[in-house]
Design a protein around this motif. Structure first.
Motif, PDB file in Angstrom:
ATOM      1  N   ASP A 144     -26.344 -15.903  -3.221  1.00 28.49           N
ATOM      2  CA  ASP A 144     -27.032 -15.258  -3.846  1.00 28.49           C
ATOM      3  C   ASP A 144     -27.364 -14.299  -5.144  1.00 28.49           C
ATOM      4  OD1 ASP A 144     -29.343 -16.622  -2.376  1.00 28.49           O
ATOM      5  OD2 ASP A 144     -29.183 -15.214  -0.745  1.00 28.49           O
ATOM      6  N   THR A 145     -26.018 -13.366  -5.236  1.00 28.72           N
ATOM      7  CA  THR A 145     -25.690 -12.471  -5.903  1.00 28.72           C
ATOM      8  C   THR A 145     -25.070 -12.997  -7.105  1.00 28.72           C
ATOM      9  OG1 THR A 145     -23.006 -12.404  -4.658  1.00 28.72           O
ATOM     10  CG2 THR A 145     -25.305 -10.906  -4.294  1.00 28.72           C
ATOM     11  N   SER A 146     -25.224 -14.392  -7.240  1.00 29.75           N
ATOM     12  CA  SER A 146     -24.317 -15.123  -8.322  1.00 29.75           C
ATOM     13  C   SER A 146     -25.273 -15.608  -9.445  1.00 29.75           C
ATOM     14  CB  SER A 146     -24.059 -16.889  -8.548  1.00 29.75           C
ATOM     15  OG  SER A 146     -22.967 -17.043  -7.360  1.00 29.75           O
ATOM     16  N   ASP A 147     -24.987 -14.913 -10.919  1.00 34.32           N
ATOM     17  CA  ASP A 147     -26.364 -15.214 -12.053  1.00 34.32           C
ATOM     18  C   ASP A 147     -26.714 -17.324 -12.137  1.00 34.32           C
ATOM     19  OD1 ASP A 147     -25.516 -12.454 -12.654  1.00 34.32           O
ATOM     20  OD2 ASP A 147     -24.040 -12.613 -13.968  1.00 34.32           O
ATOM     21  N   PHE A 148     -27.255 -16.816 -12.777  1.00 28.49           N
ATOM     22  CA  PHE A 148     -27.736 -18.459 -13.313  1.00 28.49           C
ATOM     23  C   PHE A 148     -27.073 -18.819 -14.606  1.00 28.49           C
ATOM     24  CE2 PHE A 148     -31.397 -17.168 -11.167  1.00 28.49           C
ATOM     25  CZ  PHE A 148     -31.618 -18.288  -9.942  1.00 28.49           C
ATOM     26  N   SER A 149     -25.743 -19.593 -15.061  1.00 31.78           N
ATOM     27  CA  SER A 149     -25.160 -18.825 -15.456  1.00 31.78           C
ATOM     28  C   SER A 149     -24.848 -21.349 -15.781  1.00 31.78           C
ATOM     29  CB  SER A 149     -23.717 -19.156 -15.281  1.00 31.78           C
ATOM     30  OG  SER A 149     -23.003 -18.781 -13.955  1.00 31.78           O
ATOM     31  N   VAL A 150     -25.421 -21.963 -14.966  1.00 33.34           N
ATOM     32  CA  VAL A 150     -24.649 -23.082 -15.325  1.00 33.34           C
ATOM     33  C   VAL A 150     -26.149 -23.377 -15.715  1.00 33.34           C
ATOM     34  CG1 VAL A 150     -24.417 -25.167 -13.906  1.00 33.34           C
ATOM     35  CG2 VAL A 150     -23.088 -23.514 -12.873  1.00 33.34           C
ATOM     36  N   VAL A 151     -25.657 -24.040 -17.074  1.00 33.24           N
ATOM     37  CA  VAL A 151     -27.533 -24.595 -17.805  1.00 33.24           C
ATOM     38  C   VAL A 151     -27.328 -26.195 -18.004  1.00 33.24           C
ATOM     39  CG1 VAL A 151     -27.763 -24.393 -20.646  1.00 33.24           C
ATOM     40  CG2 VAL A 151     -26.665 -22.965 -19.643  1.00 33.24           C
ATOM     41  N   TYR A 152     -28.340 -26.730 -17.869  1.00 34.75           N
ATOM     42  CA  TYR A 152     -29.016 -28.005 -18.231  1.00 34.75           C
ATOM     43  C   TYR A 152     -30.083 -28.038 -19.111  1.00 34.75           C
ATOM     44  CZ  TYR A 152     -27.103 -29.291 -13.131  1.00 34.75           C
ATOM     45  OH  TYR A 152     -26.041 -29.222 -12.479  1.00 34.75           O
ATOM     46  N   GLU A 153     -29.617 -29.108 -20.280  1.00 38.86           N
ATOM     47  CA  GLU A 153     -30.487 -29.361 -20.752  1.00 38.86           C
ATOM     48  C   GLU A 153     -31.592 -30.458 -20.901  1.00 38.86           C
ATOM     49  OE1 GLU A 153     -30.155 -27.575 -24.019  1.00 38.86           O
ATOM     50  OE2 GLU A 153     -28.225 -26.909 -23.682  1.00 38.86           O
ATOM     51  N   PRO A 154     -32.401 -30.050 -21.619  1.00 37.65           N
ATOM     52  CA  PRO A 154     -33.839 -30.968 -20.766  1.00 37.65           C
ATOM     53  C   PRO A 154     -33.520 -32.414 -21.736  1.00 37.65           C
ATOM     54  CG  PRO A 154     -34.785 -29.375 -22.809  1.00 37.65           C
ATOM     55  CD  PRO A 154     -33.377 -28.328 -22.163  1.00 37.65           C
ATOM     56  N   VAL A 155     -34.196 -32.850 -20.598  1.00 32.23           N
ATOM     57  CA  VAL A 155     -33.900 -34.422 -21.292  1.00 32.23           C
ATOM     58  C   VAL A 155     -35.085 -35.352 -20.727  1.00 32.23           C
ATOM     59  CG1 VAL A 155     -31.111 -35.054 -21.279  1.00 32.23           C
ATOM     60  CG2 VAL A 155     -32.825 -35.506 -18.927  1.00 32.23           C
ATOM     61  N   ASP A 156     -36.370 -36.429 -22.075  1.00 35.65           N
ATOM     62  CA  ASP A 156     -37.735 -36.280 -21.503  1.00 35.65           C
ATOM     63  C   ASP A 156     -36.668 -37.761 -20.214  1.00 35.65           C
ATOM     64  OD1 ASP A 156     -38.400 -36.649 -23.925  1.00 35.65           O
ATOM     65  OD2 ASP A 156     -37.711 -38.513 -25.043  1.00 35.65           O
ATOM     66  N   CYS A 157     -37.789 -38.071 -19.043  1.00 36.61           N
ATOM     67  CA  CYS A 157     -38.198 -38.814 -18.051  1.00 36.61           C
ATOM     68  C   CYS A 157     -38.191 -40.017 -18.556  1.00 36.61           C
ATOM     69  CB  CYS A 157     -38.979 -37.639 -17.511  1.00 36.61           C
ATOM     70  SG  CYS A 157     -38.163 -36.241 -16.697  1.00 36.61           S
ATOM     71  N   VAL A 158     -38.137 -41.106 -18.234  1.00 36.62           N
ATOM     72  CA  VAL A 158     -38.945 -42.189 -18.270  1.00 36.62           C
ATOM     73  C   VAL A 158     -39.748 -42.596 -17.402  1.00 36.62           C
ATOM     74  CG1 VAL A 158     -37.685 -44.677 -18.887  1.00 36.62           C
ATOM     75  CG2 VAL A 158     -36.525 -42.878 -19.503  1.00 36.62           C
ATOM     76  N   ALA A 159     -41.053 -43.165 -17.689  1.00 33.99           N
ATOM     77  CA  ALA A 159     -42.092 -43.873 -16.861  1.00 33.99           C
ATOM     78  C   ALA A 159     -41.098 -44.744 -16.279  1.00 33.99           C
ATOM     79  CB  ALA A 159     -43.022 -44.477 -17.429  1.00 33.99           C
ATOM     80  N   ASP A 160     -41.486 -44.668 -15.293  1.00 34.24           N
ATOM     81  CA  ASP A 160     -41.339 -46.526 -14.338  1.00 34.24           C
ATOM     82  C   ASP A 160     -42.027 -48.093 -14.543  1.00 34.24           C
ATOM     83  OD1 ASP A 160     -40.069 -45.336 -12.642  1.00 34.24           O
ATOM     84  OD2 ASP A 160     -41.415 -45.057 -11.126  1.00 34.24           O
TER      85      ASP A 160
END
Length: 160
Positions: A144-160
């Motif tokens: 809980d004491t960790s910072d939010f340091s791992v970054v995920y970039e947005p990508v398009d979600c694909v419709a079924d």
């Protein structure tokens, strides 16, 4: 496994596992997405998809697809390091005060396991608290004491 093949597999996995449900483009305001809080207050489900690549040749990848309805969060989370065993599974948990506190149930080397993972939507990206190793158990944990340091970039979600 070469990089192109690895990324192709990741894209195919993303196409099969992520849906778009009339998602509008998020607009960043300040530190969080302007509509990141709005879908959590409605019955309408919002979907988000993110990708993280790392390694010297960007050969390691992590993909997460989230569906958020009110305070409930579910989705698919796959971590696929090159030349190592992948972790593929699902996430389920709650949103509270903008934080996504989830349990990741995954399979690795034919064994099922779970980990707590914590994210926040920030500036159009998904930020994660990194996993640490608990020295007494040898298991990975989210502190809980960790910072939010791992970054995920947005990508398009694909419709079924």
């Amino acid at each position: 496994m070469n990089l192109r093949f690895h990324l192709s597999l990741l894209c195919i996995a993303g196409l099969l596992s992520c849906q778009n449900s009339n998602q509008r483009e998020p607009q960043a305001t300040g530190d969080t997405l302007s509509h990141a809080e709005e879908p959590l207050m409605t019955d309408q489900e919002q979907k988000y998809c993110f990708l993280r690549t790392e390694g010297t040749q960007r050969q390691d990848s992590s993909y997460i697809q989230l569906a958020i309805r009110k305070e409930t969060v579910s989705g698919v989370y796959n971590v696929i390091p090159a030349e190592k065993d992948a972790r593929r599974g699902t996430v389920l948990g709650k949103e509270k005060d903008g934080m996504l506190d989830l349990v990741w149930t995954f399979t690795q080397e034919g064994m099922q396991d779970t980990l707590r993972v914590v994210f926040v939507l920030q500036d159009g990206k998904l930020m994660q608290k990194p996993l640490s190793v608990d020295t007494t158990t040898g298991r990975q944990i989210t502190r809980d004491t960790s910072d939010f340091s791992v970054v995920y970039e947005p990508v398009d979600c694909v419709a079924d």
